[in-house]
Design a protein around this motif. Structure first.
Motif, mmCIF file in Angstrom:
data_model
loop_
_atom_site.group_PDB
_atom_site.id
_atom_site.type_symbol
_atom_site.label_atom_id
_atom_site.label_comp_id
_atom_site.label_asym_id
_atom_site.label_seq_id
_atom_site.Cartn_x
_atom_site.Cartn_y
_atom_site.Cartn_z
ATOM 1 N N VAL A 2 -22.393 22.797 32.380
ATOM 2 C CA VAL A 2 -22.652 21.300 32.660
ATOM 3 C C VAL A 2 -21.608 20.416 31.830
ATOM 4 C CG1 VAL A 2 -24.169 19.472 32.784
ATOM 5 C CG2 VAL A 2 -24.698 21.921 33.606
ATOM 6 N N ASP A 3 -21.528 20.770 30.620
ATOM 7 C CA ASP A 3 -20.908 20.232 29.551
ATOM 8 C C ASP A 3 -19.300 20.294 29.663
ATOM 9 O OD1 ASP A 3 -23.176 19.341 28.267
ATOM 10 O OD2 ASP A 3 -23.195 20.911 26.836
ATOM 11 N N VAL A 4 -18.814 21.205 30.025
ATOM 12 C CA VAL A 4 -17.533 21.622 30.225
ATOM 13 C C VAL A 4 -17.009 20.736 31.582
ATOM 14 C CG1 VAL A 4 -15.402 23.253 30.886
ATOM 15 C CG2 VAL A 4 -17.184 23.531 29.159
ATOM 16 N N MET A 5 -17.657 21.015 32.422
ATOM 17 C CA MET A 5 -17.362 20.362 33.755
ATOM 18 C C MET A 5 -17.520 18.840 33.685
ATOM 19 S SD MET A 5 -16.382 20.387 37.030
ATOM 20 C CE MET A 5 -16.510 21.993 37.429
ATOM 21 N N GLY A 6 -18.540 18.398 32.960
ATOM 22 C CA GLY A 6 -18.527 16.920 32.735
ATOM 23 C C GLY A 6 -17.447 16.306 32.112
ATOM 24 N N TRP A 7 -17.032 16.903 31.042
ATOM 25 C CA TRP A 7 -15.745 16.377 30.134
ATOM 26 C C TRP A 7 -14.412 16.620 30.936
ATOM 27 C CZ3 TRP A 7 -16.446 13.143 26.666
ATOM 28 C CH2 TRP A 7 -17.519 13.059 26.077
ATOM 29 N N ILE A 8 -14.437 17.446 31.855
ATOM 30 C CA ILE A 8 -13.242 17.651 32.745
ATOM 31 C C ILE A 8 -13.476 16.375 33.805
ATOM 32 C CG2 ILE A 8 -12.450 18.926 34.841
ATOM 33 C CD1 ILE A 8 -13.149 21.603 33.290
ATOM 34 N N CYS A 9 -14.505 15.907 34.349
ATOM 35 C CA CYS A 9 -14.739 14.826 35.124
ATOM 36 C C CYS A 9 -14.349 13.616 34.666
ATOM 37 C CB CYS A 9 -16.040 14.905 35.559
ATOM 38 S SG CYS A 9 -16.587 16.195 36.942
ATOM 39 N N VAL A 10 -14.714 13.620 33.271
ATOM 40 C CA VAL A 10 -14.370 12.307 32.418
ATOM 41 C C VAL A 10 -12.931 12.055 32.550
ATOM 42 C CG1 VAL A 10 -14.364 11.453 30.032
ATOM 43 C CG2 VAL A 10 -16.388 12.298 30.987
ATOM 44 N N ALA A 11 -12.090 13.182 32.097
ATOM 45 C CA ALA A 11 -10.538 13.113 32.034
ATOM 46 C C ALA A 11 -10.022 12.836 33.322
ATOM 47 C CB ALA A 11 -10.068 14.538 31.588
ATOM 48 N N TYR A 57 -20.057 18.905 39.580
ATOM 49 C CA TYR A 57 -20.910 18.624 38.355
ATOM 50 C C TYR A 57 -22.376 18.343 38.661
ATOM 51 C CZ TYR A 57 -22.506 15.857 34.396
ATOM 52 O OH TYR A 57 -23.118 15.308 33.282
ATOM 53 N N ALA A 58 -22.411 17.340 39.704
ATOM 54 C CA ALA A 58 -23.835 17.177 40.368
ATOM 55 C C ALA A 58 -24.545 18.299 40.726
ATOM 56 C CB ALA A 58 -23.787 16.262 41.596
ATOM 57 N N PHE A 59 -24.024 19.406 41.425
ATOM 58 C CA PHE A 59 -24.740 20.437 41.751
ATOM 59 C C PHE A 59 -25.023 21.307 40.459
ATOM 60 C CE2 PHE A 59 -22.772 20.062 46.148
ATOM 61 C CZ PHE A 59 -24.017 20.228 46.831
ATOM 62 N N LEU A 60 -24.410 21.440 39.372
ATOM 63 C CA LEU A 60 -24.459 21.918 38.168
ATOM 64 C C LEU A 60 -25.678 21.273 37.632
ATOM 65 C CD1 LEU A 60 -20.862 23.221 37.006
ATOM 66 C CD2 LEU A 60 -22.674 24.578 37.796
ATOM 67 N N LYS A 61 -25.675 19.912 37.338
ATOM 68 C CA LYS A 61 -26.622 19.497 36.381
ATOM 69 C C LYS A 61 -27.935 19.396 37.197
ATOM 70 C CE LYS A 61 -27.013 14.996 33.920
ATOM 71 N NZ LYS A 61 -26.963 15.627 32.886
ATOM 72 N N THR A 62 -28.005 19.228 38.594
ATOM 73 C CA THR A 62 -29.277 19.043 39.353
ATOM 74 C C THR A 62 -30.045 17.801 39.038
ATOM 75 O OG1 THR A 62 -30.624 20.029 37.566
ATOM 76 C CG2 THR A 62 -29.736 21.664 39.324
ATOM 77 N N ASN A 63 -30.745 17.547 39.794
ATOM 78 C CA ASN A 63 -31.555 16.071 39.990
ATOM 79 C C ASN A 63 -30.601 15.048 40.035
ATOM 80 O OD1 ASN A 63 -34.127 17.266 39.512
ATOM 81 N ND2 ASN A 63 -33.660 17.651 37.388
ATOM 82 N N THR A 64 -29.558 15.142 40.489
ATOM 83 C CA THR A 64 -28.411 14.123 40.593
ATOM 84 C C THR A 64 -27.958 13.834 41.906
ATOM 85 O OG1 THR A 64 -26.609 15.728 40.113
ATOM 86 C CG2 THR A 64 -27.319 14.214 38.259
ATOM 87 N N PHE A 65 -28.995 13.726 42.808
ATOM 88 C CA PHE A 65 -29.014 13.366 44.518
ATOM 89 C C PHE A 65 -27.831 12.535 44.763
ATOM 90 C CE2 PHE A 65 -30.074 11.694 48.421
ATOM 91 C CZ PHE A 65 -29.900 12.836 49.230
ATOM 92 N N LEU A 66 -28.012 11.305 44.172
ATOM 93 C CA LEU A 66 -27.015 9.959 44.278
ATOM 94 C C LEU A 66 -25.617 10.426 44.019
ATOM 95 C CD1 LEU A 66 -29.694 7.347 43.022
ATOM 96 C CD2 LEU A 66 -28.924 7.927 45.199
ATOM 97 N N LEU A 67 -25.378 11.027 42.978
ATOM 98 C CA LEU A 67 -23.792 11.650 42.608
ATOM 99 C C LEU A 67 -23.671 12.556 43.831
ATOM 100 C CD1 LEU A 67 -23.540 12.510 39.066
ATOM 101 C CD2 LEU A 67 -22.656 10.556 40.424
ATOM 102 N N ILE A 68 -24.436 13.429 44.542
ATOM 103 C CA ILE A 68 -23.923 14.268 45.593
ATOM 104 C C ILE A 68 -23.583 13.420 46.783
ATOM 105 C CG2 ILE A 68 -24.755 16.187 47.007
ATOM 106 C CD1 ILE A 68 -26.563 17.038 44.757
#
Length: 267
Positions: free
Chosen positions: A132-141, A63-74
């Motif tokens: 990004v949206d699909v992967m994000g909600w998968i991550c939520v679950a 998700y972090a790679f797909l969203k970009t600008n989320t180095f701290l998540l990576i």
């Protein structure tokens, strides 16, 4: 620089704090695995929470790679993948064969099969924002499952009245981590990060409350409770028989009486 202007500064601050605390979350099970290493046995511990955590870390990394600008998540999820995989390796080394085979099957189905299927499905979504949206909600679950996974031991805790197999440090750092990542997601305007951490905070509190209730229920291994004493009496005493000359040859039996009862008899 833009990062030093609110809310970017707050995103950066809570992201750093989230990384630091999540670092301790991933290391919280170390005493458990040190115990497994020493005893050469997984005892009553379960591998599922660590496999789910590994699965979640891998998904958040994607998700972090797909969203970009989320180095701290990576950074933190890369660390999480490595640590959780090491826990998995240690577990299968010392697990009994049936448990080992079950753990490997779960890893193959969830961490390899299901994870690969998700990556393939995401690949076929043409619009990047939809990916990004699909992967994000998968991550939520999956994240909710990660927070809920340690709850599987609550039934055992309440049945045995012992917190031996529910480390307090893990529950505490999960709760603290949930607060930091919720704030990070809030200031980043990312509901996929914020929502599961609300659930994580609530479930973490539940675990700590249960720990506080049952933390005094654990007995030291190999010791009888202080209030219990052992007394040896003749069989004739037990059944109310009259003593005879053969009493010395009658086998003795051991009964257990509470110390309070012994003291009452002496009064």
């Amino acid at each position: 620089m833009a990062i030093f202007h609110s809310p970017h500064l707050l995103v950066f601050i809570f992201g750093i704090l989230g990384n630091i605390i999540s670092f301790f979350v991933y290391l919280a099970p170390l005493p458990t695995f040190y115990r497994i290493w020493q005893k050469k046995s997984t005892e009553s511990f379960h591998a599922l929470p660590y496999l789910v955590a590994l699965f979640s870390s891998a998904l958040w990394l994607c998700y972090a790679f797909l969203k970009t600008n989320t180095f701290l998540l990576i950074t933190i999820n890369s660390f999480g993948c490595v640590v959780e995989f090491l826990y998995f390796i240690i577990f299968i080394i010392f697990a009994a064969n049936p448990v080992r085979m079950l753990t490997i099957r779960i890893f193959a189905v969830m961490n390899m099969g299901l994870f690969g299927l998700i990556l393939v499905a995401i690949h076929f979504i043409s619009k990047p924002s939809n990916r990004v949206d699909v992967m994000g909600w998968i991550c939520v679950a999956v994240s909710v499952s990660v927070f809920a996974a340690p709850l599987s031991i609550l039934r055992r805790v309440m049945t045995t009245k012992s917190v031996e197999f529910m480390p307090f440090t893990l529950s505490f750092f999960l709760t603290l981590s949930a607060i930091m990542w919720f704030a990070y997601g809030l200031f980043l305007n990312d509901v996929c990060i914020a929502i599961p951490n609300v659930v994580g905070f609530i479930l973490g509190l539940v675990q700590m409350v249960v720990y506080a209730i049952y933390r005094k229920g654990k007995l030291m291994e190999g010791k009888l409770p202080e209030q219990v004493v052992v007394k040896t009496i003749a069989v004739s005493e037990v059944f109310g028989l009259k003593p005879n000359g053969n009493d010395a040859q009658i086998k003795e039996v051991i009964i257990v009486k509470k110390e309070t009862q012994e003291q009452d008899n002496q009064l």
